[in-house]
Write an enzyme that holds these catalytic residues in place. Structure first.
Site, PDB file in Angstrom:
ATOM      1  N   ASP A 141     -14.871 -14.750   3.721  1.00 19.57           N
ATOM      2  CA  ASP A 141     -14.703 -14.103   2.419  1.00 19.57           C
ATOM      3  C   ASP A 141     -15.842 -13.107   2.233  1.00 19.57           C
ATOM      4  O   ASP A 141     -17.013 -13.446   2.466  1.00 19.57           O
ATOM      5  CB  ASP A 141     -14.738 -15.130   1.287  1.00 19.57           C
ATOM      6  CG  ASP A 141     -13.531 -16.054   1.291  1.00 19.57           C
ATOM      7  OD1 ASP A 141     -12.631 -15.848   2.143  1.00 19.57           O
ATOM      8  OD2 ASP A 141     -13.479 -16.968   0.450  1.00 19.57           O
ATOM      9  N   ASP A 168      -1.949 -18.947  -5.537  1.00 19.83           N
ATOM     10  CA  ASP A 168      -3.175 -19.653  -5.894  1.00 19.83           C
ATOM     11  C   ASP A 168      -2.969 -20.298  -7.252  1.00 19.83           C
ATOM     12  O   ASP A 168      -2.699 -19.602  -8.243  1.00 19.83           O
ATOM     13  CB  ASP A 168      -4.348 -18.671  -5.960  1.00 19.83           C
ATOM     14  CG  ASP A 168      -4.426 -17.781  -4.724  1.00 19.83           C
ATOM     15  OD1 ASP A 168      -4.301 -18.332  -3.612  1.00 19.83           O
ATOM     16  OD2 ASP A 168      -4.591 -16.559  -4.868  1.00 19.83           O
TER      17      ASP A 168
END
Length: 239
Positions: A8, A129
């Site tokens: 990330d 998500d």
């Protein structure tokens, strides 16, 4: 089952978040390219990358890093975060990115998903998500009100082949994946399901493989040493 080591990116650095909170970002590696090469050396064939700044701001912010990793490694790279247009999708794919992930766009602009899938097929995945079953968007900062299974079924109807499902409450916690929700989504749709969030150890990999999922994303567990990538790859038995 494919193991996707994760990188990330926030502000050009490799970071991990806790339950998606940007204020919890902590640096976990010095150099994104070197980290990717280490994953490749361990035997990974895929790499999962997220542009955290892009997810928050709605447009790519660390694109040069992804371009470099696609060019300088043999890894198949999938990238999500801030992808909101066909132009962005086309740019990433032209750089050799293997798969782009649409997240907020799946909720905000389902027509984009349909267009992208029609044009690029399996090179377009959707990231769902959720927290307490409700889908979040815009870098997980906003609740959409959509239920994760309803969105998954809509994406299946749109022709999406691959769905990455993240339980936000598990993400970055090393507390184990949400096996119940992953099982439910895997049974609800014919799409290939990738598990994300909470994976901490080899037992988690075994449990996910038992669910017959397509893949599992491993991030914090690799950086904190609670999961060995070579062992995970051998156990998963995928690419």
């Amino acid at each position: 089952m494919i193991i996707f080591p994760a990188i990330d990116i926030k502000g050009g650095s490799c970071v991990r978040l806790y339950q998606g909170e940007f204020s919890t970002a902590s640096k976990v590696a010095e150099n994104p390219l070197e980290t990717a090469l280490q994953f490749q050396e361990a035997g990974a064939s895929w790499l999962h990358m997220v542009d955290l700044d892009g997810a928050k701001e709605g447009a790519p912010r660390n694109a040069a890093i992804f371009q470099e990793i696609a060019a300088k490694t043999a890894l198949k790279v999938e990238i999500g975060g801030g992808i909101r247009s066909l132009d962005t999708i086309e740019k990433y794919l032209s750089w050799g990115i293997s798969r782009v992930i649409l997240g907020s766009a799946a909720v905000r602009n389902p027509n984009l998903v349909q267009e992208a899938v029609r044009k690029y097929g399996g090179k377009v995945a959707v990231g769902i998500d959720a927290k307490h079953g409700l889908v979040r968007v815009e870098g997980w900062l906003e609740t959409s009100g959509a239920h994760y299974l309803d969105l998954a079924k809509a994406m299946e109807q749109a022709g999406v082949e691959t769905i990455i499902y993240t339980d936000i409450s598990k993400d970055g916690t090393l507390s184990g994946p949400n096996l119940e929700e992953l099982s439910d989504i895997n049974q609800a749709v014919s799409c290939k399901i990738v598990a994300s969030g909470g994976i901490s150890c080899l037992d988690d990999i075994k449990a996910l493989k038992k669910l017959e999922l397509y893949g599992a994303i491993c991030g914090k567990s690799l950086y904190h040493g609670t999961l060995d990538l070579k062992e995970a790859l051998a156990t998963a038995g995928g690419e």
